[in-house]
Design a protein around this motif. Structure first.
Motif, PDB file in Angstrom:
ATOM      1  N   UNK A  34      -7.560  -4.863  -8.294  1.00 33.14           N
ATOM      2  CA  UNK A  34      -7.115  -6.248  -8.506  1.00 33.14           C
ATOM      3  C   UNK A  34      -6.716  -6.876  -7.171  1.00 33.14           C
ATOM      4  N   UNK A  35      -5.944  -6.132  -6.379  1.00 37.00           N
ATOM      5  CA  UNK A  35      -5.511  -6.632  -5.069  1.00 37.00           C
ATOM      6  C   UNK A  35      -6.717  -6.865  -4.163  1.00 37.00           C
ATOM      7  N   UNK A  36      -7.659  -5.939  -4.182  1.00 34.12           N
ATOM      8  CA  UNK A  36      -8.853  -6.071  -3.352  1.00 34.12           C
ATOM      9  C   UNK A  36      -9.663  -7.306  -3.757  1.00 34.12           C
ATOM     10  N   UNK A  81      -8.139   7.940  -4.444  1.00 36.73           N
ATOM     11  CA  UNK A  81      -6.890   7.545  -5.104  1.00 36.73           C
ATOM     12  C   UNK A  81      -6.465   8.593  -6.125  1.00 36.73           C
ATOM     13  N   UNK A  82      -7.439   9.069  -6.889  1.00 38.79           N
ATOM     14  CA  UNK A  82      -7.161  10.038  -7.950  1.00 38.79           C
ATOM     15  C   UNK A  82      -6.584  11.333  -7.376  1.00 38.79           C
ATOM     16  N   UNK A  83      -7.120  11.742  -6.216  1.00 39.28           N
ATOM     17  CA  UNK A  83      -6.672  12.984  -5.593  1.00 39.28           C
ATOM     18  C   UNK A  83      -5.466  12.777  -4.673  1.00 39.28           C
ATOM     19  N   UNK A  84      -4.950  11.536  -4.641  1.00 38.38           N
ATOM     20  CA  UNK A  84      -3.798  11.186  -3.785  1.00 38.38           C
ATOM     21  C   UNK A  84      -4.062  11.456  -2.311  1.00 38.38           C
ATOM     22  N   UNK A 118      -2.913   0.893  -0.317  1.00 37.53           N
ATOM     23  CA  UNK A 118      -3.040   0.092   0.897  1.00 37.53           C
ATOM     24  C   UNK A 118      -4.141   0.642   1.794  1.00 37.53           C
ATOM     25  N   UNK A 119      -4.193   1.956   1.956  1.00 35.45           N
ATOM     26  CA  UNK A 119      -5.203   2.576   2.817  1.00 35.45           C
ATOM     27  C   UNK A 119      -6.605   2.384   2.245  1.00 35.45           C
ATOM     28  N   UNK A 120      -6.742   2.450   0.921  1.00 36.50           N
ATOM     29  CA  UNK A 120      -8.047   2.222   0.292  1.00 36.50           C
ATOM     30  C   UNK A 120      -8.522   0.795   0.556  1.00 36.50           C
ATOM     31  N   UNK A 121      -7.640  -0.173   0.393  1.00 38.83           N
ATOM     32  CA  UNK A 121      -8.003  -1.578   0.618  1.00 38.83           C
ATOM     33  C   UNK A 121      -8.405  -1.794   2.069  1.00 38.83           C
ATOM     34  N   UNK A 172      -5.534  -6.927  10.099  1.00 34.64           N
ATOM     35  CA  UNK A 172      -4.351  -6.952  10.961  1.00 34.64           C
ATOM     36  C   UNK A 172      -3.096  -7.182  10.128  1.00 34.64           C
ATOM     37  N   UNK A 173      -3.194  -8.110   9.163  1.00 37.41           N
ATOM     38  CA  UNK A 173      -2.055  -8.389   8.295  1.00 37.41           C
ATOM     39  C   UNK A 173      -1.635  -7.184   7.498  1.00 37.41           C
ATOM     40  N   UNK A 174      -2.604  -6.444   6.945  1.00 42.75           N
ATOM     41  CA  UNK A 174      -2.294  -5.250   6.169  1.00 42.75           C
ATOM     42  C   UNK A 174      -1.690  -4.146   7.034  1.00 42.75           C
ATOM     43  N   UNK A 175      -2.162  -4.048   8.271  1.00 41.94           N
ATOM     44  CA  UNK A 175      -1.629  -3.029   9.173  1.00 41.94           C
ATOM     45  C   UNK A 175      -0.179  -3.317   9.551  1.00 41.94           C
ATOM     46  N   UNK A 176       0.158  -4.595   9.576  1.00 37.65           N
ATOM     47  CA  UNK A 176       1.513  -4.984   9.968  1.00 37.65           C
ATOM     48  C   UNK A 176       2.510  -4.913   8.816  1.00 37.65           C
ATOM     49  N   UNK A 177       1.983  -4.886   7.584  1.00 43.46           N
ATOM     50  CA  UNK A 177       2.865  -4.841   6.407  1.00 43.46           C
ATOM     51  C   UNK A 177       3.520  -3.461   6.270  1.00 43.46           C
TER      52      UNK A 177
END
Length: 314
Positions: A126-128, A246-249, A254-257, A309-314
């Motif tokens: 959903x976020x993606x 994601x399933x295997x953690x 955030x890293x997937x997106x 860049x925005x995601x990396x800074x969050x």
């Protein structure tokens, strides 16, 4: 190390996961196709036409933008016809191509992102999807601003946009869903089994060594690089792999997106060459078609980089 037991376990998990997710994906795909065939996007275009009228842009541009809500090909065909009849200038054409971004992506979201990405990735999906919509919406706003500066013609009328064919809706929806299933299910099963198996035998630990120097610079899990590289090969495979990670953690949401967006950046040139360039050249000629594709690609690239860049800074 015994490689057979992890393989059997991976296949068993993959079978269960593929059956479970495929049921959700294919039901959603069928329903979306059925709804799309009722002409809902054409109705949306009709209700948006008063807004387009207030913008006072070239009627060809307005018609193209509205048509892209249910068929980007139709939208760009309207532009090509308008250009041949000299009813639209090159500047208006470029502005309209940018403005077409959001309606074009919205139509794609109903045929791929909602029925495939969200069922596989859940909230992460959903976020993606919202990020992809946000990038496209920003391009549309840029295009509309550009049109407001360069389109001097008052709005007169909207070209007639016909609803999609409603006849044999069930048959067409089922046929399209079946065709999609033949591509998705084998990919989903193979990629899920592969991700789980490689995780169990520790192959990801070896691959990490190759991408680690780059991911370390960005302070990212090396598996983000693996996901991005997979997207270069196949987008669907990357989505399924993301679901497995994601399933295997192995990766967080955030890293997937971030991985999927980096993959989008890495593949933007080949994707535009394979899909957008042939259509645009056939409609507008080699010079103008290439120019339109490159402008759209550059804007997408810049916006994606800002998102990363925005995601990396969050």
């Amino acid at each position: 190390m015994n490689y057979l037991i992890p393989l059997i376990e991976s296949i068993e998990i993959s079978i269960y996961y593929t059956i479970k997710i495929s049921i959700i994906v294919l039901i959603t795909m069928f329903l979306v196709n059925y709804i799309m065939n009722t002409g809902i996007m054409a109705k949306l275009s009709y209700h948006l036409s008063p807004i387009m009228k207030k913008l006072k842009i070239n009627p060809i541009s307005a018609s193209s933008i509205l048509a892209c809500f249910f068929s980007p090909t139709v939208g760009y065909s309207i532009l090509a016809e308008g250009l041949r009849e000299r009813k639209i200038t090159e500047k208006e054409l470029i502005g309209t191509s940018l403005a077409n971004s959001f309606p074009s992506v919205l139509s794609h979201i109903f045929t791929f992102f909602i029925p495939v990405v969200i069922p596989i990735l859940g909230f992460t999906g959903v976020v993606f999807v919202l990020i992809r919509l946000g990038v496209a919406f920003t391009k549309t706003i840029i295009g509309l601003i550009y049109l407001s500066l360069h389109s001097k013609r008052d709005y007169s009328e909207i070209l007639d946009i016909k609803n999609m064919d409603r006849k044999e809706n069930l048959r067409k929806s089922f046929k399209r869903t079946l065709k999609f299933a033949k591509r998705l299910i084998p990919t989903m099963f193979f990629m899920m089994a592969l991700v789980i198996y490689l995780s169990k035998i520790g192959v990801f630990n070896y691959i990490e060594k190759f991408v680690k120097p780059i991911t370390d610079l960005l302070h990212l899990n090396p598996n983000v690089g693996i996901l991005a590289l997979t997207e270069i090969v196949n987008v669907q495979a990357a989505i399924v792999m993301a679901g497995g990670l994601l399933k295997e953690n192995i990766l967080t949401s955030k890293e997937v997106i971030i991985g999927l967006i980096i993959g989008n950046v890495l593949t933007f040139s080949t994707r535009y060459v394979k899909h957008s360039l042939p259509l645009h050249i056939s409609l507008f000629g080699s010079r103008l078609g290439t120019k339109i594709v490159m402008i759209n690609a550059i804007f997408t690239l810049i916006l994606d980089i800002f998102v990363i860049i925005g995601l990396l800074l969050v």
